[in-house]
Design a protein around this motif. Structure first.
Motif, PDB file in Angstrom:
ATOM      1  N   UNK A  62     -18.102 -11.347  26.624  1.00  0.00           N
ATOM      2  CA  UNK A  62     -17.315 -10.450  27.460  1.00  0.00           C
ATOM      3  C   UNK A  62     -17.660  -9.005  27.155  1.00  0.00           C
ATOM      4  N   UNK A  63     -17.464  -8.155  28.157  1.00  0.00           N
ATOM      5  CA  UNK A  63     -17.687  -6.720  27.974  1.00  0.00           C
ATOM      6  C   UNK A  63     -16.383  -5.978  27.739  1.00  0.00           C
ATOM      7  N   UNK A  64     -15.254  -6.695  27.802  1.00  0.00           N
ATOM      8  CA  UNK A  64     -13.955  -6.068  27.605  1.00  0.00           C
ATOM      9  C   UNK A  64     -13.707  -5.845  26.127  1.00  0.00           C
ATOM     10  N   UNK A  65     -13.250  -4.663  25.765  1.00  0.00           N
ATOM     11  CA  UNK A  65     -12.952  -4.339  24.368  1.00  0.00           C
ATOM     12  C   UNK A  65     -11.453  -4.442  24.160  1.00  0.00           C
TER      13      UNK A  65
ATOM     14  N   UNK B 130     -24.768  -8.173  28.193  1.00  0.00           N
ATOM     15  CA  UNK B 130     -23.592  -9.025  28.367  1.00  0.00           C
ATOM     16  C   UNK B 130     -23.461  -9.487  29.810  1.00  0.00           C
ATOM     17  N   UNK B 131     -23.048 -10.744  29.983  1.00  0.00           N
ATOM     18  CA  UNK B 131     -22.738 -11.293  31.301  1.00  0.00           C
ATOM     19  C   UNK B 131     -21.218 -11.489  31.388  1.00  0.00           C
TER      20      UNK B 131
ATOM     21  N   UNK C 179     -22.724  -7.455  37.284  1.00  0.00           N
ATOM     22  CA  UNK C 179     -22.910  -8.132  35.996  1.00  0.00           C
ATOM     23  C   UNK C 179     -21.733  -7.888  35.063  1.00  0.00           C
ATOM     24  N   UNK C 180     -21.122  -6.720  35.130  1.00  0.00           N
ATOM     25  CA  UNK C 180     -19.932  -6.412  34.346  1.00  0.00           C
ATOM     26  C   UNK C 180     -19.148  -5.321  35.061  1.00  0.00           C
TER      27      UNK C 180
ATOM     28  N   UNK D  79     -12.447  -7.830  40.867  1.00  0.00           N
ATOM     29  CA  UNK D  79     -11.671  -8.787  40.079  1.00  0.00           C
ATOM     30  C   UNK D  79     -12.628  -9.600  39.222  1.00  0.00           C
ATOM     31  N   UNK D  80     -12.109 -10.280  38.218  1.00  0.00           N
ATOM     32  CA  UNK D  80     -12.933 -11.067  37.307  1.00  0.00           C
ATOM     33  C   UNK D  80     -13.603 -12.231  38.031  1.00  0.00           C
TER      34      UNK D  80
END
Length: 675
Positions: A138-141, A474-475, A487-488, A525-526
């Motif tokens: 994931x790219x979310x921190x 990251x995907x 992609x993100x 959206x995700x």
């Protein structure tokens, strides 16, 4: 017709069954019924259950390899090696079991094989209990007070559930090599499966009536279809469950089963398969070494009592046989098989056909996921529902047809060849059941929404996200309201977000606003964007074509198999069937998934990333290239198989003509001798 009709299983007055140079002992007065049911029928029932267990496990694992690939972050080529390890395990023992197993207690050897098979299943599932929780790319921190933060202008990293700091000791990352357990478990499973087919079929062939044999073989082939059907249903159910179902709350997850990063509970079904195969082996421990051939009666009790002493002496002599005495006929039998043109050509046909079939079935779930946008669970379920029941009917009616019309070997070869050719022609329609390539910014289309001719890592960057300091490894896809997947969220240029978990919405996405179809409220959206209704319709066409093709192809299975059986002498059957399996596994079962996987890897457009920065499993493929490889390679292999098929028909035609001439000339020769 068969060369062994009426010759197998002749009961000698001494209580011995003679098979070429091989002798088997049994008690002449042995009761060949149990509770009024023939012991041969009980053996057929037990063997069918064993076939169901082994094929159920095989179908389950084949459909779950995509989950294993993502669990251990490995490429498809390595998955092919893991898949081929089953065949390697079988290869280690098949020649010895096929030859030596026929000289010992076959039911007990089958029972031992089922037990070893179950142990292999347990070992395959073992890594799940060692690897720890699955790390979702994931790219979310994650932050202390919120799970999502603005992504543009922020350095990105990976995180896992629960929120933890990534390990700095990458070389000690848990589970990086635990896929080896899966491979070794597969190898042991292959060793355990070895005696089931050759010894089971030879046992049935020896004690069954000639006219009943095709029907019994049809029952076994039906069992080999029921097993995969149950395996596909089980894998469809397990694929819906998150891999860490025992430790992760569903509310914590930010991905759904349609996400390519989703990993189902692959280990759960393997434990169920282990139990089924262990239970399948139990009845064989209590079945006799040999039986009375169907249609023949046991000797009277008085005769049995007179021969009791002689029988015990013969049993003692056989137990004292040395391995040299048992093995002395191995090479003569092997030489006879190599000089049998019909048998050798049938092996070539099997290798080509099996290579196509194994490659297709191993990667069909992945194909439906990538080509038609289905989740792994839905893809597996559709494969099982559309293919397995109709194959079952084809096997059954094929065996029934052979029994009813008493088809000879030449006719069986003709039927198998031309029915298979009809299915081959229908197969090419699949090339037109296609979906449009999904628009993914920087991969399949440019950020402006135009088709992209080539991909390189720098194409993921554009003016709209160049200042966002995004990671390109990251995907973590998001679907924008312009219908394009990014992609993100960072590469979409999103600067804000609302909501939590699966309901998060990214807003103020500069790349969405800069596309060919700009929106005033540029949001995302995700997850990836849906393929659309046209793709669902094409999927239905593809599945209907598979259904029709599977039925036609399965009708040819029994006639084809009887060509193999009838090309062998009675004493060669067990060894011949085993060597056929050996050849199919060496030249098809082992290399096919490996070269299919390696070729499929060449179509990958975006690789996933491991938590320490290494290359993981592929996330998105070039579906056009994937389709040509996935459908084109089996078409080539199957097309080549018709060359030895036609040669086989010519040889059998000459043999049949020669036999007819001999039978016609025999009365004339007798008359001449009489004169």
């Amino acid at each position: 017709m068969r060369s062994d009709e009426g010759s197998v299983g002749q009961i000698q007055t001494s209580g011995l069954t003679q098979k070429g140079n091989m002798k088997e002992t049994r008690k002449p007065c042995a009761d060949d019924k149990f509770c009024g049911i023939s012991r041969l029928k009980l053996f057929l029932l037990a063997l069918s259950f064993a076939f169901i267990g082994k094929t159920m496990t095989g179908a389950y694992l084949n459909s779950m390899y995509t989950q294993i690939e993502k669990q251990f972050n490995i490429p498809a080529s390595l998955v092919g090696i893991i898949n081929g390890s089953f065949e390697i395990g079988n290869l280690l023992l098949i020649a010895f079991v096929s030859y030596f197993g026929g000289k010992f207690h076959r039911p007990k050897i089958i029972a031992l094989g089922c037990t070893v098979f179950a142990f292999g299943c347990l070992l395959t599932s073992f890594p799940h209990f060692l690897i720890g929780r699955y790390h979702i790319e994931s790219s979310v921190v994650p932050q202390e007070n919120s799970s999502v933060m603005p992504l543009c202008h922020v350095n990105q990293s990976l995180f896992s559930l629960p929120t933890e700091e990534p390990s700095t000791e990458c070389e000690k990352e848990p589970g990086s090599l635990l896929w080896i357990f899966v491979m070794v478990g597969n190898l042991i499973r292959g060793m355990g499966e070895t005696p089931v087919v050759p010894l089971g079929i030879s046992y049935l062939e020896e004690f069954a009536k000639t006219e009943n044999s095709p029907f019994y073989q049809g029952c076994l082939h039906t069992a080999t279809v029921i097993g995969p059907f149950l395996g596909f249903l089980l894998s469809s159910f397990c694929a819906k469950l998150f891999v860490d179902l025992e430790s992760v709350d569903a509310g914590e997850l930010t991905i759904t089963p349609t996400d390519v990063r989703w990993v189902g509970a692959w280990w759960l079904g393997i434990l169920i398969c282990a139990l089924v195969n262990f239970l399948a082996g139990l009845p064989f421990w209590f079945l006799p070494r040999s039986l009375v051939k169907e249609g023949e009666t046991n000797e009277s009790e008085e005769t049995c009592k007179k021969e009791g002493v002689l029988l015990e002496e013969n049993e003692q002599k056989e137990t004292k046989q040395t391995m040299y005495e048992i093995a002395k006929d191995f090479f003569p039998y092997l030489k006879a098989l190599l000089r049998n043109p019909v048998y050798m050509l049938f092996i070539v046909i099997s290798v080509l056909q099996f290579s196509a079939f194994i490659g297709m079935i191993s990667f069909m779930p992945k194909y439906l996921e990538q080509q038609f946008g289905k989740s792994a669970s839905d893809a597996i379920f559709l494969i099982g529902v559309y293919n397995i029941p109709i194959i079952c009917l084809g096997y059954f009616f094929g065996g029934l047809f052979m029994k009813k019309f008493k088809i000879n070997t030449y006719q069986a070869a003709h039927i198998a060849c031309w029915i298979t050719f009809l299915d081959y022609l229908l197969y090419f329609i699949a090339f037109w059941t296609i979906c449009d390539t999904s628009p993914v910014a920087g991969l399949t289309v440019s950020y402006e929404g135009f088709d992209q001719l080539s991909y390189a890592e720098n194409t993921l960057l554009a003016d709209c996200n160049r200042d966002c300091d995004c990671t390109l490894k990251v995907w973590d896809p998001v679907c924008a309201n312009n219908g394009i997947t990014y992609v993100s969220s960072c590469l979409a240029g999103c600067k804000a977000s609302t909501g939590t978990g699966k309901s998060v919405v990214f807003e103020n996405c500069t790349c969405v606003a800069a596309s060919e179809f700009p929106f005033q409220n540029a949001s995302a959206v995700l997850g990836q964007c849906d393929k659309g209704e046209n793709c669902d319709r094409m999927l239905q066409y593809f599945l209907i074509l598979q259904l029709v093709g599977s039925f036609i192809f399965s009708l040819a299975a029994m006639p084809g198999f009887m060509v193999l059986i009838r090309s062998l002498k009675p004493e060669e059957k067990s060894f011949g069937v085993g060597m056929h399996e050996l050849s199919a596994r060496v030249f098809a079962g082992i290399p096919s998934p490996i070269f299919f996987g390696a070729l499929i890897d060449t179509t990958c457009m975006k690789w996933g990333t491991k938590s320490c920065g290494g290359e993981g499993a592929c996330r998105i493929y070039d579906i056009v290239k994937y389709r040509w490889i996935y459908l084109g390679l089996p078409a080539l292999l199957r097309g080549l198989s018709f060359i030895p098929g036609l040669i086989t028909i010519v040889i059998l035609k000459k043999k049949l003509t020669s036999e007819r001439n001999v039978s016609l000339n025999a009365p004339v020769e007798l008359q001449e001798k009489g004169q």
